[in-house]
Each structure stands twice: as structure tokens, then as C-alpha cells.
Design a protein around this motif. Structure first.
Motif, mmCIF file in Angstrom:
data_model
loop_
_atom_site.group_PDB
_atom_site.id
_atom_site.type_symbol
_atom_site.label_atom_id
_atom_site.label_comp_id
_atom_site.label_asym_id
_atom_site.label_seq_id
_atom_site.Cartn_x
_atom_site.Cartn_y
_atom_site.Cartn_z
ATOM 1 N N ALA A 227 0.965 -1.370 -0.044
ATOM 2 C CA ALA A 227 0.066 -0.357 -0.375
ATOM 3 C C ALA A 227 0.857 1.796 -0.146
ATOM 4 N N ARG A 228 0.386 1.943 -0.881
ATOM 5 C CA ARG A 228 1.310 3.467 -1.574
ATOM 6 C C ARG A 228 0.247 4.554 -1.615
ATOM 7 N N ARG A 229 0.458 5.345 -0.894
ATOM 8 C CA ARG A 229 -0.498 6.722 -0.837
ATOM 9 C C ARG A 229 0.049 7.647 -1.479
ATOM 10 N N PRO A 230 -1.261 8.969 -1.642
ATOM 11 C CA PRO A 230 -0.142 10.605 -1.941
ATOM 12 C C PRO A 230 0.661 10.698 -1.295
ATOM 13 N N VAL A 231 1.821 11.397 -1.424
ATOM 14 C CA VAL A 231 2.728 11.988 -0.029
ATOM 15 C C VAL A 231 1.727 12.683 0.685
ATOM 16 N N ALA A 232 0.896 13.938 0.189
ATOM 17 C CA ALA A 232 0.557 14.885 0.813
ATOM 18 C C ALA A 232 -0.281 14.048 1.582
ATOM 19 N N GLU A 233 -1.126 13.678 1.775
ATOM 20 C CA GLU A 233 -2.590 12.761 1.672
ATOM 21 C C GLU A 233 -1.629 12.304 3.423
ATOM 22 N N VAL A 234 -0.753 11.202 2.949
ATOM 23 C CA VAL A 234 0.428 10.347 4.406
ATOM 24 C C VAL A 234 0.851 11.456 4.962
ATOM 25 N N ARG A 235 1.318 12.624 4.985
ATOM 26 C CA ARG A 235 1.726 14.084 5.243
ATOM 27 C C ARG A 235 0.592 14.197 6.746
ATOM 28 N N ARG A 236 -0.577 14.622 5.752
ATOM 29 C CA ARG A 236 -1.927 15.154 6.357
ATOM 30 C C ARG A 236 -2.257 13.884 7.323
ATOM 31 N N GLU A 237 -2.095 12.459 7.489
ATOM 32 C CA GLU A 237 -2.941 12.195 8.293
ATOM 33 C C GLU A 237 -1.394 11.962 9.761
ATOM 34 N N VAL A 238 -0.781 11.586 9.398
ATOM 35 C CA VAL A 238 0.279 11.651 10.610
ATOM 36 C C VAL A 238 0.828 13.009 11.450
ATOM 37 N N LEU A 239 0.380 14.398 10.740
ATOM 38 C CA LEU A 239 0.239 14.919 11.251
ATOM 39 C C LEU A 239 -0.988 15.276 12.106
ATOM 40 N N ALA A 240 -1.560 14.788 11.907
ATOM 41 C CA ALA A 240 -3.106 14.800 12.186
ATOM 42 C C ALA A 240 -2.943 13.292 13.582
ATOM 43 N N LEU A 241 -2.645 12.344 12.973
ATOM 44 C CA LEU A 241 -2.017 11.661 14.460
ATOM 45 C C LEU A 241 -1.416 11.757 15.673
#
Length: 380
Positions: A227-241
Motif C-alpha cells: 500500500a502506497r498513497r500520495p505523499v501529501a495525503e499521508v503527511r496530513r494524516e501523520v500530523l493529525a495522528l
């Protein structure tokens, strides 16, 4: 401390000497007394010249970046803090990917943000981690299933024994779980890092369960590393976590006055796992023992969750409660936090209590992740 050394340092271009600046103003825990002097270095050449001068005169020096991984004594003694302010970051296309070069003083999350903005993949899971780029190989910084070792191309080191400066490959750093041969030693200063990232705009494989679920990744897909996702989407979720756990710096939020995860996840021999589960069952019940997180590690070992053990040993969020100068974060039990008026001695006392409590409950000894300066968890 020899005044002649400071006099010579004052003549070095792009340096500034500050007296009576406590480490509480240089660390994210906001703890620690004042060193003999603080030298701020605005260029890598200044860092090299200052460290060479101090080392030649045998003056103890502590290299400081973002101060996010330091526990410094209330009286740190006669040392000099060398603060690296050189912070240039360059992201450039190279082949079918990107090469990111960052000077040691660059704020790490700014490095990640610039990489993500360029569509470079590989460090988005490391978003929001406080500290500087130069600290990342020292600690082999990692989060959400990614470590800096997976993207580090080379590090520019100042060898403190020889005074030489050279780019060094990762293999020479012996990178391990939250460790390297640079940590807890004075053998070298990291001046800059180069990271080799992918160029397709997609993240590193998403293997970490909590993050994968937030991004809609199926468990089998995550386990297979597909599984891989767009980097901006992953960054957004990591920051939220991370924000939800008090792991993104906010001066107004005392839950972020910390050194991040204070204890490393313990790695034990697989043969000892049964004993730990039995101890958990005796204290918390068979259901808890069966649900205890345990993940395969290298060489027949198993990695446990420090936060899970801390909670089951009786140390909940916010422990020991209102009014305590140092408490476990109210959002995440793995962080020890300064509530605003603490001293380092207060932090050490709580760290010992938590460590010893987990050992007494489950027979597992936790080890601090930060670097300790002038004080030790096992000291008086």
C-alpha cells in the motif's frame, strides 16, 4: 573553562557567544541549567572551527540542534553548548527520484514539508517529528513504520578525533532501532544529510496499522507492504495522528513540552515472551495477555509496546495527576511532560518510577530514548 578558547571562538565568522543561557531555552522539555557558555554557529564552517577549537583545548562540548532529544541536568557543569543554526535545505530531481540535502540545523519538519511539496516520497511518515535534520541519523529517527535508515544516502561528518570532514555512507553508522554509533559518543558531529527519495509522488509502503487504517488500507495489503498513497495525503494524516497524541510542538500545550516518546519499545528474546504474557495475565487477566502487542524483530527477538506496558502497570495518562511538576502526557502515556515549572530532578524521579513499576509488574526493563547530559536515570 578557558577564556582563551572563547576569545579565539569570538573571532570565528558567523559565531555568537551567549552567557547564562539555560538549556531550558534550548530543549523541547524546557529543562536544564545554564552551561558555561553557548556558541551559536550560523554556518557549517563555523561549526567545524568551533568544535575543533574546543576539542583541541579539551573543553567539554555538547552539540545542540533542535534540543528535542535531550535531558539536561539542572546543573550541567562546565561545558559549552554548540548550537547549529546552519539550516539550508535543497530538494533536487536526480534520475527518477529526488536527492534532498539538508544542513544539520534545519528544522526536520521543514525538510519533510519541502520534500512532500516537491512530490518526493519516503519521509512523509516522519512528519511532525521535532528536532533538527542533523539529529536524524544519530537517533535513526523513525515513526509509523519508517526509519531514516531507509532513505539516508550519506551524512557529512566532522570526525572529532582527526578533525576531518567527509561524506560517510549509512553502513559506517551502524544504524539500528533508535540508535547508531554516533549516539552516546563524541566521535563525530553530523553537519548535513543527504536523503534519496522516490519521484512518483507516492509514500513509502504503509505498514503501520493505525496510520494504514486512517488511510483506508486493508490489513492484508498493509502486511504485504503493497500500500502506497500520495505523499501529501499521508503527511496530513501523520500530523493529525501526532497532534492527537501531543507529539507536535505547541508552546501553549504542556503535553508537547516533552522529548517525544521517552522510552523505546522493549525488544526481548522470543523465548521470554511467554513469561511476560504470564505476568500480564496475572495482573490484567488472560484476555489482556492474549491481546498484548508483540511484533517479530530481528534475530529471534520480539518487540513489545512500551506505552501498552506502562498503562497496564498502572501509569495512566496524566499520571501522577494535577499539580505534579512532571506528568505523563494527558494524550499519550509514552511522553513525560514538563507542566511549566519543573526541574530535571522531577523528570528523573518520574522516569525512574515508571521504569521500575513496569519492571516490577512484568519483568520488562524500559530504556530511555533521549540523550542524558550531566544526569542519569540510574544515578543518585
Amino acid at each position: 573553562m578557558p577564556e582563551t578558547a572563547l576569545h579565539r571562538i569570538s573571532a570565528i565568522s558567523e559565531t555568537k557567544i551567549i552567557r547564562d543561557l539555560p538549556f531550558s531555552q534550548l530543549t523541547t522539555l524546557r529543562l536544564g541549567g545554564a552551561p558555561a557558555a553557548t556558541v551559536r554557529c550560523g554556518s557549517l564552517d563555523a561549526v567545524v572551527a568551533v568544535v575543533r577549537e574546543l576539542d583541541s583545548r579539551r573543553v567539554p562540548a555538547l552539540i545542540v540542534g533542535g534540543g528535542s532529544n535531550l535531558v539536561v541536568a539542572d546543573d550541567p557543569g562546565d561545558l559549552v553548548a554548540v548550537v547549529i543554526d546552519a539550516d539550508r535545505v535543497e530538494v533536487r530531481a536526480e534520475g527518477d527520484g529526488f536527492l534532498v540535502e539538508a544542513e544539520a540545523g534545519a528544522e526536520w519538519d521543514r525538510v519533510v514539508a519541502q520534500a512532500v511539496a516537491a512530490g518526493a516520497g519516503g519521509v512523509e511518515c516522519l512528519s511532525g517529528i521535532p528536532g533538527s535534520a542533523g539529529a536524524t541519523p544519530v537517533q535513526n529517527v523513525g515513526a509509523y513504520g519508517v526509519e531514516i535508515s531507509s532513505v539516508l544516502a550519506e551524512a557529512l561528518l566532522l570526525d572529532r578525533a582527526t578533525g576531518e570532514v567527509a561524506w560517510t555512507p549509512p553502513a559506517a553508522l551502524e544504524l539500528g532501532y533508535r540508535s547508531s554509533n554516533l549516539k552516546h559518543t563524541a566521535r563525530a558531529v553530523v553537519l548535513a544529510v543527504r536523503l534519496r527519495l522516490t519521484g512518483d509522488g507516492l509514500s513509502a509502503p504503509l505498514r503501520y496499522g493505525e496510520l494504514a487504517r486512517r488511510l483506508g488500507v486493508a490489513a492484508d495489503e498493509a502486511a504485504a507492504g503493497r500500500a502506497r498513497r500520495p505523499v501529501a495525503e499521508v503527511r496530513r494524516e501523520v500530523l493529525a495522528l501526532r497532534r492527537g497524541k501531543g507529539m507536535v510542538l505547541d508552546p501553549a500545550d504542556h503535553d508537547t513540552w516533552s522529548a517525544g516518546s521517552f522510552f523505546t519499545n522493549p525488544v526481548i528474546d522470543a523465548a521470554a515472551l511467554g513469561e511476560v504474557r504470564a505476568a500480564v495475565a496475572a495482573r490484567c487477566g488472560a484476555e489482556a495477555a492474549a491481546a498484548m502487542p508483540a511484533h517479530p524483530a530481528r534475530a529471534g527477538r520480539v518487540k513489545l509496546s512500551a506505552a501498552w506496558l506502562i498503562e497496564r502497570a498502572g501509569f495512566g495518562r496524566g499520571y501522577p495527576g494535577e499539580g505534579a511538576p512532571v506528568r505523563l502526557s494527558t494524550k499519550h502515556t509514552l511522553a513525560l511532560t514538563n507542566r511549566g515549572a519543573a526541574r530535571t530532578a522531577d523528570l528523573v524521579a518520574l522516569a525512574r518510577e515508571v521504569r521500575d513499576g513496569v519492571a516490577a509488574a512484568f519483568g520488562v526493563r524500559l530504556h530511555p530514548e533521549p540523550v542524558w547530559v550531566g544526569v542519569a536515570i540510574d544515578g543518585d
